[in-house]
Design a protein around this motif. Structure first.
Motif, PDB file in Angstrom:
ATOM      1  N   LEU A   1      41.084  42.639  31.663  1.00 33.27           N
ATOM      2  CA  LEU A   1      39.712  42.446  32.110  1.00 33.27           C
ATOM      3  C   LEU A   1      38.960  41.450  31.230  1.00 33.27           C
ATOM      4  O   LEU A   1      38.054  40.757  31.702  1.00 33.27           O
ATOM      5  CB  LEU A   1      38.971  43.782  32.137  1.00 33.27           C
TER       6      LEU A   1
ATOM      7  N   ASP B   1      40.261  38.752  29.849  1.00 33.25           N
ATOM      8  CA  ASP B   1      40.669  37.396  30.213  1.00 33.25           C
ATOM      9  C   ASP B   1      40.139  37.013  31.600  1.00 33.25           C
ATOM     10  O   ASP B   1      39.549  35.957  31.773  1.00 33.25           O
ATOM     11  CB  ASP B   1      42.199  37.265  30.183  1.00 33.25           C
ATOM     12  N   ALA B   2      40.379  37.878  32.559  1.00 29.13           N
ATOM     13  CA  ALA B   2      39.814  37.745  33.911  1.00 29.13           C
ATOM     14  C   ALA B   2      39.912  36.330  34.474  1.00 29.13           C
ATOM     15  O   ALA B   2      38.935  35.786  34.993  1.00 29.13           O
ATOM     16  CB  ALA B   2      38.363  38.237  33.907  1.00 29.13           C
ATOM     17  N   GLU B   3      41.088  35.714  34.390  1.00 26.48           N
ATOM     18  CA  GLU B   3      41.256  34.371  34.939  1.00 26.48           C
ATOM     19  C   GLU B   3      41.344  34.390  36.462  1.00 26.48           C
ATOM     20  O   GLU B   3      40.825  33.505  37.135  1.00 26.48           O
ATOM     21  CB  GLU B   3      42.505  33.717  34.347  1.00 26.48           C
TER      22      GLU B   3
ATOM     23  N   PRO C   1      40.507  35.458  40.258  1.00 28.40           N
ATOM     24  CA  PRO C   1      39.283  35.948  40.927  1.00 28.40           C
ATOM     25  C   PRO C   1      39.277  37.452  41.184  1.00 28.40           C
ATOM     26  O   PRO C   1      38.230  38.096  41.054  1.00 28.40           O
ATOM     27  CB  PRO C   1      39.281  35.165  42.252  1.00 28.40           C
TER      28      PRO C   1
ATOM     29  N   ARG D   1      38.361  39.205  38.032  1.00 26.33           N
ATOM     30  CA  ARG D   1      36.921  39.054  37.773  1.00 26.33           C
ATOM     31  C   ARG D   1      36.115  40.002  38.648  1.00 26.33           C
ATOM     32  O   ARG D   1      35.127  40.593  38.211  1.00 26.33           O
ATOM     33  CB  ARG D   1      36.492  37.601  38.023  1.00 26.33           C
ATOM     34  N   GLU D   2      36.531  40.168  39.902  1.00 26.85           N
ATOM     35  CA  GLU D   2      35.826  41.081  40.812  1.00 26.85           C
ATOM     36  C   GLU D   2      35.909  42.518  40.313  1.00 26.85           C
ATOM     37  O   GLU D   2      34.928  43.261  40.394  1.00 26.85           O
ATOM     38  CB  GLU D   2      36.423  40.972  42.219  1.00 26.85           C
TER      39      GLU D   2
ATOM     40  N   ALA E   1      36.239  43.434  37.171  1.00 32.03           N
ATOM     41  CA  ALA E   1      35.388  43.515  35.989  1.00 32.03           C
ATOM     42  C   ALA E   1      33.914  43.561  36.368  1.00 32.03           C
ATOM     43  O   ALA E   1      33.129  44.321  35.801  1.00 32.03           O
ATOM     44  CB  ALA E   1      35.670  42.322  35.068  1.00 32.03           C
ATOM     45  N   GLU E   2      33.526  42.755  37.371  1.00 26.91           N
ATOM     46  CA  GLU E   2      32.127  42.715  37.792  1.00 26.91           C
ATOM     47  C   GLU E   2      31.716  43.991  38.514  1.00 26.91           C
ATOM     48  O   GLU E   2      30.548  44.393  38.462  1.00 26.91           O
ATOM     49  CB  GLU E   2      31.910  41.502  38.702  1.00 26.91           C
TER      50      GLU E   2
END
Length: 260
Positions: free
Chosen positions: A237, A239-241, A243, A246-247, A249-250
């Motif tokens: 999470l 690094d979240a490279e 998409p 990232r979703e 994590a968000e």
């Protein structure tokens, strides 16, 4: 305490699977080893997490690659070995006990699992009361009818029935969604103690990041049917490279902050 062995209990190699149309998952490599650390799979709803579990237990046949159980191809296990396979590889799904007669008592459900274990040569020596204790349920639940239980209680009884066979592999597909958050940690703690003691390989599929972080040192992120990131949940999470990562994590900023 059991120790890890070099031969995986379950192994998926280049696995692709679906339901008659386009493959839902593809290029999946996964190993579950007796005595090894629990493995987690996280991903958005519809990413294919449950399809992987169904392929591992043989209810969905691979369209490419293969799944092996102790070196044998799961889709080709003969009738003689099916009973042993079902005792050694147990799946606990989100619906918990959807196929169980609601008139059955908890004692009957867990007791039947103990009988099945004995018939398969996998007797645990445990009692119904001890198995309920392993999932943070009082022995007073034993005479209760399944139909009178809450969703979370049903999920915990399903877990108790699954570990009754002392399985070599336990596949948990969103196993605690209905369990009260205040109880979830205690259930996980007791379940982890039991599976560690028995050397059970554990796969946890869940959207609950805190649950996965608590149980699984190794995590795979599933997106569009394939693994897009692997490692500890906190490092993935961070690094979240991709998409999809990232979703995730968000969508759970408070959980991510706690992992940091």
């Amino acid at each position: 305490m059991s120790t890890s062995t070099s031969t995986p209990i379950l192994r998926a190699s280049g696995l692709a699977a679906g339901y008659g149309g386009a493959d839902v998952v593809h290029d999946i490599d996964l190993e579950l080893t007796a005595g090894g650390a629990p493995v987690g799979i996280v991903g958005a709803s519809g990413s294919g997490k449950s399809t992987i579990v169904r392929a591992l237990v043989g209810t969905v046949k691979p369209t490419a690659g293969h799944v092996t159980w102790a070196g044998r191809t799961v889709s080709r296990i003969g009738l003689r070995d099916k009973k042993a396979f079902r005792a050694q590889v147990r799946r606990v799904a989100q619906e918990g006990m959807g196929t169980v007669d609601p008139r059955w008592t908890v004692d009957r459900v867990v007791g039947q699992a103990l009988k099945d274990a004995r018939r398969a040569g996998a007797a645990s020596g445990s009692t119904v009361a001890e198995l309920l204790e392993d999932v943070a349920l009082s022995r007073h639940f034993a005479p209760r009818a399944v139909g009178t239980l809450s969703g979370g209680e049903k999920q915990r009884v399903a877990l108790a029935a699954a570990i009754a066979t002392r399985p070599a592999a336990l596949l948990l597909d969103e196993p605690l969604t209905a369990v009260d958050p205040s109880m979830r940690g205690e259930v996980v703690r007791r379940l982890a103690e039991t599976t560690t003691q028995d050397g059970t390989a554990v796969l946890l599929v869940s959207h609950d990041l805190e649950l996965v972080e608590r149980m699984c040192p190794a995590v795979h992120v599933l997106a569009n049917g394939t693994f897009v990131a692997s490692g500890t949940l906190s490092s993935v999470l961070a690094d979240a490279e991709h998409p999809a990562v990232r979703e995730l994590a968000e969508a759970a900023p408070q959980a991510v902050q706690r992992f940091a």
